[in-house]
Every structure is written in C-alpha cells, then in structure tokens.
Design a protein around this motif. Structure first.
Motif, PDB file in Angstrom:
ATOM      1  N   ALA A 144      66.588 -35.348 100.240  1.00 34.45           N
ATOM      2  CA  ALA A 144      67.666 -34.734  99.457  1.00 34.45           C
ATOM      3  C   ALA A 144      68.099 -33.401 100.057  1.00 34.45           C
ATOM      4  CB  ALA A 144      67.223 -34.545  98.003  1.00 34.45           C
ATOM      5  N   ARG A 145      67.139 -32.602 100.507  1.00 34.18           N
ATOM      6  CA  ARG A 145      67.490 -31.308 101.123  1.00 34.18           C
ATOM      7  C   ARG A 145      68.203 -31.539 102.459  1.00 34.18           C
ATOM      8  NH1 ARG A 145      65.831 -31.076  96.956  1.00 34.18           N
ATOM      9  NH2 ARG A 145      68.074 -31.214  96.691  1.00 34.18           N
ATOM     10  N   ALA A 146      67.728 -32.492 103.245  1.00 30.19           N
ATOM     11  CA  ALA A 146      68.385 -32.788 104.527  1.00 30.19           C
ATOM     12  C   ALA A 146      69.816 -33.265 104.288  1.00 30.19           C
ATOM     13  CB  ALA A 146      67.584 -33.816 105.310  1.00 30.19           C
ATOM     14  N   PHE A 179      66.387 -27.851 111.655  1.00 29.30           N
ATOM     15  CA  PHE A 179      67.736 -28.241 112.037  1.00 29.30           C
ATOM     16  C   PHE A 179      68.556 -26.992 112.336  1.00 29.30           C
ATOM     17  CE2 PHE A 179      66.123 -31.329 108.980  1.00 29.30           C
ATOM     18  CZ  PHE A 179      66.326 -32.535 109.647  1.00 29.30           C
ATOM     19  N   TYR A 180      69.282 -27.032 113.437  1.00 31.36           N
ATOM     20  CA  TYR A 180      70.236 -25.963 113.722  1.00 31.36           C
ATOM     21  C   TYR A 180      71.468 -26.189 112.865  1.00 31.36           C
ATOM     22  CZ  TYR A 180      67.426 -24.592 117.695  1.00 31.36           C
ATOM     23  OH  TYR A 180      66.397 -24.148 118.484  1.00 31.36           O
ATOM     24  N   LEU A 181      71.910 -25.107 112.243  1.00 33.66           N
ATOM     25  CA  LEU A 181      73.102 -25.140 111.407  1.00 33.66           C
ATOM     26  C   LEU A 181      74.183 -24.285 112.062  1.00 33.66           C
ATOM     27  CD1 LEU A 181      71.401 -24.460 107.940  1.00 33.66           C
ATOM     28  CD2 LEU A 181      71.932 -26.683 108.964  1.00 33.66           C
ATOM     29  N   TYR A 240      69.480 -21.535 110.918  1.00 38.17           N
ATOM     30  CA  TYR A 240      68.424 -22.522 111.093  1.00 38.17           C
ATOM     31  C   TYR A 240      67.894 -22.919 109.721  1.00 38.17           C
ATOM     32  CZ  TYR A 240      64.566 -24.916 113.367  1.00 38.17           C
ATOM     33  OH  TYR A 240      63.715 -25.884 113.829  1.00 38.17           O
ATOM     34  N   LEU A 241      67.611 -24.205 109.562  1.00 40.19           N
ATOM     35  CA  LEU A 241      67.022 -24.751 108.334  1.00 40.19           C
ATOM     36  C   LEU A 241      65.634 -25.261 108.660  1.00 40.19           C
ATOM     37  CD1 LEU A 241      67.069 -25.952 105.410  1.00 40.19           C
ATOM     38  CD2 LEU A 241      68.120 -27.993 106.429  1.00 40.19           C
TER      39      LEU A 241
END
Length: 157
Positions: free
Chosen positions: A85-87, A126-128, A133-134
């Motif tokens: 869900a967060r991804a 994950f790069y945002l 960054y996440l």
C-alpha cells in the motif's frame, strides 16, 4: 513474533548522511584522542538512536524511538500488505518507470511474506522526484534473527 513497519521519506542528501545511519563503534576513541574526534563520536553515538534516518542495517530500527513505528502486525501478510500500500501510494513519484510496474510490486509482496515468515527483515528503497528518497522497512521482532540482542521498541519506547 511480530512485525514493526517503518517509513522514511526525505531529501536524498539527508539520506546520504551515513555516519548518522550506522551504530557508533563499540569502542570509543581512546583518551588523548583529538578533541574533535571525541566530540564527533559523542554526537554520532547520541544521534544514532534518536535520528529518524533509516539505519544501514534494517534491524537497528528496533533501537529507534517507538514514535517512528508506523504500524505493528502479528501476521506477515498484513505487514506485506502495508508495504504494498505504501509503495502504491508513492509509485507515481518513483523516478524509475520500471519500479512503477505493479506486477513487480505484487512479486515484492510475495517475497516480503516469505522473508518475514522465515524471520527476516525487509527493507525497500525508491528514488523519488526532487531528488528525494523513500525507505520502507518491516522488522521482525521478538526476537530479530539478525540482531537477537535488540529488544522490542514497545519495551523501551
């Protein structure tokens, strides 16, 4: 056994502050060391357990304040659903087109359940856009397989 979820999102340059993301060396600098070395050691030692940055070793989330725990689950599948869900929530901001592929996210969920069920920890990054960054992590607790000496944050929160 239960699981704690952690989420951190912030500036990539802050994430890159690795000295604050690793535990202090178990042996402090010897007496007579340069004062700036001793001061830096003290700063890092004090900050490691309180700073919200993701630790380099996932299990060390357990030494962070209880307030950083986003959720707790008794079932690995529930923790994996939280990761998914967060991804999915952040996917539109992923810089990688490939990482936005939800088929791959489904694979990640299955791998997350397997890893957690076997007592492992899960850490994803994950790069945002911006650049940001996440970091998403689920840590197995009571006991943690990688660091069994670490206590549950609920016990020292």
């Amino acid at each position: 056994m239960h699981y704690h979820g952690y989420l951190w999102v912030g500036a990539k340059e802050r994430f890159d502050q690795e000295a604050l993301r690793r535990p202090p060396h178990p042996v402090p600098p010897p007496a007579g060391s340069k004062p700036e070395l001793i001061q830096r050691y003290r700063e890092v030692a004090a900050a490691f357990t309180t700073v919200d940055l993701p630790p380099l070793e996932t299990a060390y989330w357990l030494v962070k304040p209880l307030s950083l725990v986003r959720d707790t689950w008794d079932e690995a599948k529930d923790a994996a659903s939280w990761i998914a869900a967060r991804a999915a929530e952040y996917a539109p901001r992923f810089t990688s087109e490939r990482e936005r592929d939800f088929v791959e996210l489904a694979v990640l969920v299955n791998l997350t359940v397997e890893t957690l069920s076997s007592g492992g920890d899960v850490s994803l990054g994950f790069y945002l856009e911006q650049p940001s960054y996440l970091s998403l992590a689920v840590v197995t607790c009571s006991p943690n397989r990688a660091k069994p000496e670490l206590t549950c944050p609920c016990q020292h929160g």
